[in-house]
Design a protein around this motif. Sequence first.
Motif, PDB file in Angstrom:
ATOM      1  N   ARG A 166       0.838  -1.194   0.000  1.00  0.00           N
ATOM      2  CA  ARG A 166       0.000   0.000   0.000  1.00  0.00           C
ATOM      3  C   ARG A 166       0.877   1.250   0.000  1.00  0.00           C
ATOM      4  NH1 ARG A 166      -2.084   3.663   3.485  1.00  0.00           N
ATOM      5  NH2 ARG A 166      -0.945   2.735   5.229  1.00  0.00           N
ATOM      6  N   ASP A 169      -3.744   6.047   1.153  1.00  0.00           N
ATOM      7  CA  ASP A 169      -5.204   6.069   1.060  1.00  0.00           C
ATOM      8  C   ASP A 169      -5.643   7.493   0.762  1.00  0.00           C
ATOM      9  OD1 ASP A 169      -5.546   3.359   1.694  1.00  0.00           O
ATOM     10  OD2 ASP A 169      -5.482   3.786   3.836  1.00  0.00           O
ATOM     11  N   THR A 269      -7.444   3.411  -2.307  1.00  0.00           N
ATOM     12  CA  THR A 269      -6.100   3.003  -1.886  1.00  0.00           C
ATOM     13  C   THR A 269      -5.217   2.790  -3.108  1.00  0.00           C
ATOM     14  OG1 THR A 269      -6.994   1.911   0.081  1.00  0.00           O
ATOM     15  CG2 THR A 269      -4.761   1.323  -0.573  1.00  0.00           C
ATOM     16  N   TYR A 271      -1.607   1.339  -4.622  1.00  0.00           N
ATOM     17  CA  TYR A 271      -0.645   0.283  -4.329  1.00  0.00           C
ATOM     18  C   TYR A 271       0.533   0.331  -5.307  1.00  0.00           C
ATOM     19  CZ  TYR A 271      -4.544  -1.923  -1.793  1.00  0.00           C
ATOM     20  OH  TYR A 271      -5.586  -2.180  -0.949  1.00  0.00           O
TER      21      TYR A 271
END
Length: 302
Positions: A166, A169, A269, A271
């Motif tokens: 990740r 966010d 989110t 990545y």
Amino acid sequence: MKEIDFLSLDGRSLRTFLTVLEELSVTGAAARLGVTQSAVSHILDKLRLALGDPLFVRSGRGIVPTDRAIALREPVRAVLDELKGLTNERVFDPLIGALEFTIAANDFQRDLIFPRLLLDFQTEGVDARFRFIPSGIPAADLLRRARCQLIVTPYPPEGPDIYQSRLFDDKLACFYDASVRSAPSSPEEFVDADYIEVRFDDSESSLNAVFVAEPLVLKKPRVSVPNFAAVAPFLKGSKLISTESSLMGKINLKGFASAPVPFKTEALTMYMAWHKRDHIDPAHQWLRRRIKTHVEMILDSR
């Protein structure tokens, strides 16, 4: 039967073979590898002699692989992965030698992260070169076939050979031209508004992220564009709205008004995703760390 001279094979030749197999074009392979067409043709001639097979044959205005070439795809890829693994324990110094990375990202992720990161590298004396390709909604084959070394996306591909981490966010925001209209204040106003949709080459819409928590039925978009950079010219001076990551207000939609969408949504989110072949590569590890640190600085400045 002629014995194959396997000692005449080398990593560069095998990589060229795979690239031609993926591009199905000597010209396309040369452009991707950064070499001349004659260099690619010369390597193919050497491989044909070593392997005793034409590998590629003319078909109309293009080329097609032979059965032997198709059968060699996975064994050659495995050999290249093993060769790469031999270098993973090397001492790594980013100031020594040139670094080259191919990264799949749509223009929002690309423009948010990498221009400033490259400037930092140049200031530090790091000789890094980036090649970017669009990711759309990326498939695992982008990594498995080594079309890129890293994907930056809110939709990371999955698989036992795919790693992901990740990055950040973000929340979704509704962008609009405040000189023409105000933000939708209710789900009904949002649904009734004309909007711009980003639809990638694979026909997947960026709006897939919008209606996860609360399904809404939208009318057809007034405008569909292939990338985020194309949104701003249509938004300016119009009553259109665009629903995107709030961080887009820093780049592609800088200067436009924005407001939270008037209904519940999931966090968006972002990545990083990469193949297992690059997981312990020291240069790749270094790049992933630098990207994470750089993104943290971007978020701190919000």
